[in-house]
Design a protein around this motif. Structure first.
Motif, PDB file in Angstrom:
ATOM      1  N   TRP A   1      19.090  15.721 -20.725  1.00 22.98           N
ATOM      2  CA  TRP A   1      20.101  16.162 -19.751  1.00 22.98           C
ATOM      3  C   TRP A   1      21.296  15.221 -19.711  1.00 22.98           C
ATOM      4  O   TRP A   1      22.356  15.580 -19.187  1.00 22.98           O
ATOM      5  CB  TRP A   1      19.491  16.267 -18.361  1.00 22.98           C
TER       6      TRP A   1
ATOM      7  N   LEU B   1      23.736  19.915 -17.016  1.00 21.59           N
ATOM      8  CA  LEU B   1      22.614  20.694 -16.490  1.00 21.59           C
ATOM      9  C   LEU B   1      21.513  19.693 -16.136  1.00 21.59           C
ATOM     10  O   LEU B   1      20.815  19.183 -17.010  1.00 21.59           O
ATOM     11  CB  LEU B   1      22.111  21.689 -17.525  1.00 21.59           C
TER      12      LEU B   1
ATOM     13  N   PRO C   1      17.999  18.516 -14.232  1.00 25.01           N
ATOM     14  CA  PRO C   1      16.739  19.168 -13.864  1.00 25.01           C
ATOM     15  C   PRO C   1      16.495  19.153 -12.354  1.00 25.01           C
ATOM     16  O   PRO C   1      16.482  18.097 -11.730  1.00 25.01           O
ATOM     17  CB  PRO C   1      15.685  18.361 -14.611  1.00 25.01           C
ATOM     18  N   ARG C   2      16.290  20.348 -11.810  1.00 26.60           N
ATOM     19  CA  ARG C   2      15.943  20.487 -10.400  1.00 26.60           C
ATOM     20  C   ARG C   2      14.440  20.658 -10.209  1.00 26.60           C
ATOM     21  O   ARG C   2      13.880  20.188  -9.225  1.00 26.60           O
ATOM     22  CB  ARG C   2      16.679  21.694  -9.804  1.00 26.60           C
TER      23      ARG C   2
ATOM     24  N   ASN D   1      16.245  26.279 -11.423  1.00 32.15           N
ATOM     25  CA  ASN D   1      15.703  25.113 -12.110  1.00 32.15           C
ATOM     26  C   ASN D   1      16.695  23.997 -12.373  1.00 32.15           C
ATOM     27  O   ASN D   1      16.300  22.945 -12.888  1.00 32.15           O
ATOM     28  CB  ASN D   1      15.101  25.551 -13.458  1.00 32.15           C
ATOM     29  N   HIS D   2      17.986  24.206 -12.050  1.00 32.41           N
ATOM     30  CA  HIS D   2      19.006  23.211 -12.411  1.00 32.41           C
ATOM     31  C   HIS D   2      19.992  22.949 -11.276  1.00 32.41           C
ATOM     32  O   HIS D   2      20.261  23.823 -10.450  1.00 32.41           O
ATOM     33  CB  HIS D   2      19.810  23.688 -13.637  1.00 32.41           C
TER      34      HIS D   2
ATOM     35  N   SER E   1      12.237  22.601 -15.565  1.00 32.21           N
ATOM     36  CA  SER E   1      13.379  22.112 -16.339  1.00 32.21           C
ATOM     37  C   SER E   1      13.123  20.714 -16.880  1.00 32.21           C
ATOM     38  O   SER E   1      13.616  20.347 -17.946  1.00 32.21           O
ATOM     39  CB  SER E   1      14.647  22.139 -15.480  1.00 32.21           C
TER      40      SER E   1
END
Length: 589
Positions: free
Chosen positions: A395, A381, A383-384, A338-339, A388
């Motif tokens: 972030w 971190l 967000p991918r 997710n990141h 996320s």
């Protein structure tokens, strides 16, 4: 198994032959150390397979030592950076001198690139990181068969300019970002950013590329190793980009960028999008992940990062851009489900150094210096996934690791759902101190006397903790995505010697892994105790057990690469490592 190729090759790749569909992902790229002179083909050898066994107690382990004088150590160190003048365009069958090629070693080709020439024929020298890319291949026929070796320079535009056609003589005209041409034109020489394709090998979707941190990759024919030309992998990538602004537009920075861009692009020939040479492969999703930043990021306190994800047909599946209001130097990164994860190595513009660099009196990298003004390390971190993005945490605000670390290589990262929205992330990397890391003096390079001082890479007694070592960063996020704890565990509690170039079984990339392999020092030499590395380390992340393999006296190793046998067991495979033994170069399994 061991065979001819310099130590510290830049990112190696082990790929299945084109007629098979399975791809063994390459080890992620890193700040690779240069390649030494290779002997002529007749001297190329493959030595015996070795295994990594559990090491004896650290305090009792002392490999035997032979001649260990200051002069021998100095010569051994210089030998690692001798220029390679010969190419082996027609593959030669290597002679096995000890042991056998493992019968169950997967069939395929091991590619590695690295700088191959450091001294031209007219008195100029370059820093090891500015040496032209020298690509080598080791083709394993499988079932315990033979190994064929070939080697060629990547025919970049810089090679076409700096190597005379017909005679093969070299005349350096580009300074390179880390070099000053003692025997060439210095003042007014704006030929700085030569793409030398010497940092990483990428094998993906049936195509082969050599990468460099400041320009486009060069595509290589995987069979003939002929250079097909530079390719802009990300320039034509188009889809619905997710763009996020870290802060409202900073007018002053926008104006500064507008002024700087024509200088960087037009005079210094920098590519607008610098593709980071460390790529990642998400085997779970069958994705190639690439990261770029803008050229002006090196000079401004604002970083523009764009992440790209391609399938094995090079169709763009995702593209995300993030703008971070900080002056950062990124060489490696990580991903989870997710990141995207970035460690913030902080730098700043050095005005006196920049003036010396532009005048030709110092290397261009002198325009930058480290910025150790904070005692903590920022971890972003980003967000991918949509999961996320749904977390309320901002972030743009980094998580602060409790110690100051300069991160060169990131081995792996993974996340675990602890229930109730809580998340545990673990990141494995190699780190050194800001006090030790020096971009201008890396490898002890001195352009004035054309020597490399091994003392720089071997810290004085009592300062060993400043050298590269493995670290494990653990982050706990609550249901709101806020950081509840961040800890850093140093591998010195398991292994006291320097270690770098960590790698794993790449089928575990982005997922929880147990085993780490890395280059390390045995400490058996009095005058070169820490570097060059002479051993391979295996670390069990579950119980902290350490296994080692020592190359031998006056033998040095490069970056290990794990080749999985495909059984599904994480540790079922072979570790390939390049070894230099005095005047022989070999590759070991």
């Amino acid at each position: 198994m061991q065979s001819p190729a310099p130590p510290h090759p830049r990112i190696p790749a082990f790929a299945q032959p084109p007629e098979t569909s399975k791809i063994i992902p390459s080890a992620p790229p890193s700040f690779r150390y240069p390649v030494p002179h290779s002997p002529p083909p007749a001297a190329l050898t493959v030595s015996s397979p070795q295994s990594i066994d559990a090491a004896p107690a650290i305090d009792s382990w002392a490999p035997p030592s032979s001649a260990d004088s200051a002069s021998t150590a100095f010569w051994d160190y210089q030998m690692l950076f001798l220029s390679q003048r010969a190419e082996t365009t027609d593959p030669v069958l290597l002679r096995v001198v000890d042991g056998t090629v493992p019968p169950d070693l997967p069939r395929g080709t091991y590619y590695l690139t690295g700088p191959g020439i450091f001294v031209d024929d007219y008195g100029s020298t370059v820093h090891p990181l500015d040496g032209h890319g020298y690509l080598r291949s080791f083709s394993f026929s499988g079932a315990g068969g033979g190994v064929r070796y070939a080697a060629r320079y990547v025919e970049t535009e810089a090679v076409k300019e700096e190597r005379e056609e017909g005679t093969g003589r070299w005349r350096f005209t580009h300074r390179g970002p880390f070099s000053v041409l003692k025997g060439g034109r210095r003042v007014g020489n704006m030929k700085v950013m030569k793409n030398v394709a010497n940092t990483a090998v990428l094998r993906w979707g049936g195509r082969l590329f050599c990468l460099w941190e400041g320009g486009n990759p060069y595509e290589i024919d995987p069979n003939s190793m002929e250079t097909m030309g530079a390719v802009d992998l990300v320039g034509e990538a188009k889809n619905n980009m997710t763009r996020r602004e870290a802060l409202p537009r900073d007018v002053a920075l926008d104006v500064a960028a507008a002024v700087i861009r024509p200088v960087l692009y037009g005079i210094f020939k920098m590519h607008p999008k610098r593709m980071i040479s460390h790529y990642k492969i998400d085997g779970e999703r069958n994705r190639l992940l690439l990261l770029t930043c803008s050229a002006e990021d090196l000079l401004l306190p604002r970083a523009n990062f764009t992440f790209y994800e391609f399938d094995d047909n090079f169709e763009l599946k995702q593209k995300k851009e993030f703008i971070i209001p900080d002056h950062l130097f990124i060489h490696d990164w990580a991903f989870t489900e997710n990141h995207y994860i970035l460690f913030g190595n902080r730098i700043k513009l050095d005005i006196p150094g920049a003036l010396l660099a532009v005048s030709g009196l110092s290397s261009m990298i002198s325009a930058l210096s480290l910025n150790p003004n904070q005692s903590k390390t920022p971890i972003y971190l980003l967000p991918r996934s949509t999961a996320s993005e749904g977390r309320p945490r901002d972030w743009e605000v980094p998580i602060e690791a409790p110690s100051q670390l300069w991160i060169s290589h990131v081995e792996n990262a993974f996340e675990e759902d602890e229930g109730g929205g809580r998340l545990h992330l673990q990141i494995q990397a190699s780190a050194c101190s800001y006090q030790w890391f020096n971009m201008q003096k890396m490898f002890g390079y001195n352009w004035q006397n054309r020597r490399l001082d091994p003392a720089f890479m071997n810290a004085a007694e009592g300062n060993e903790e400043q050298l590269p070592h493995l670290v494990k960063v653990s982050i706990e996020l609550d249901e709101m995505g806020e950081c509840r704890s961040c800890t850093v565990a140093n591998s010195s509690r398991w292994w006291p010697w320097p270690a770098d170039f960590p790698t794993i079984n790449q089928t575990q990339a982005g997922r929880k892994n147990r085993f780490t392999y890395a280059g390390t020092a045995s400490g058996s030499r009095r005058h070169l105790p820490h570097f060059p590395f002479d051993s391979v380390l295996k670390l069990d992340g579950d119980d902290g057990k350490v296994g080692t393999w020592w190359a031998g006296d006056r033998k040095f190793v490069g970056e290990p690469t794990f080749v999985a046998k495909g059984t599904g067991d994480e540790d079922d495979g072979y570790v390939l490592v390049v070894e230099v033994r005095e005047e022989q170069i070999s590759i070991g399994v």
